[in-house]
Design a protein around this motif. Structure first.
Motif: not given
Length: 82
Positions: A54-73
């Motif tokens: 559902h992303q709007t396109g303005v949230d790209q940095a948030f999604f990249e950071f979130s994905e990185e955190l999930l991968l680390k966990a």
């Protein structure tokens, strides 16, 4: 207007919760805590996937950071389970 924000906030909270659970589980190495942490990470991943769809396109940095955190966990849990 607040719906995308709420969705992102839920993703952020789910990731933070999963990170705390992973930290506790990997310190104690308790099997039940490891399983609960795995479930928490999986739930956070599902919330993340829903938000990305559902992303709007303005949230790209948030999604990249979130994905990185999930991968680390995920990696931390996998190492603890070995």
């Amino acid at each position: 207007m607040s719906e995308p924000y709420n969705e992102l906030k839920q993703v952020e909270m789910a990731i933070k919760s999963a990170q705390r659970m992973v930290g506790q589980a990997t310190m104690s190495m308790d099997q039940e805590q490891l399983e609960a942490a795995t479930d928490a990470v999986n739930q956070a991943k599902e919330q993340y996937k829903r938000a990305v769809s559902h992303q709007t396109g303005v949230d790209q940095a948030f999604f990249e950071f979130s994905e990185e955190l999930l991968l680390k966990a995920d990696q931390q849990l996998n190492e603890a389970k070995k």
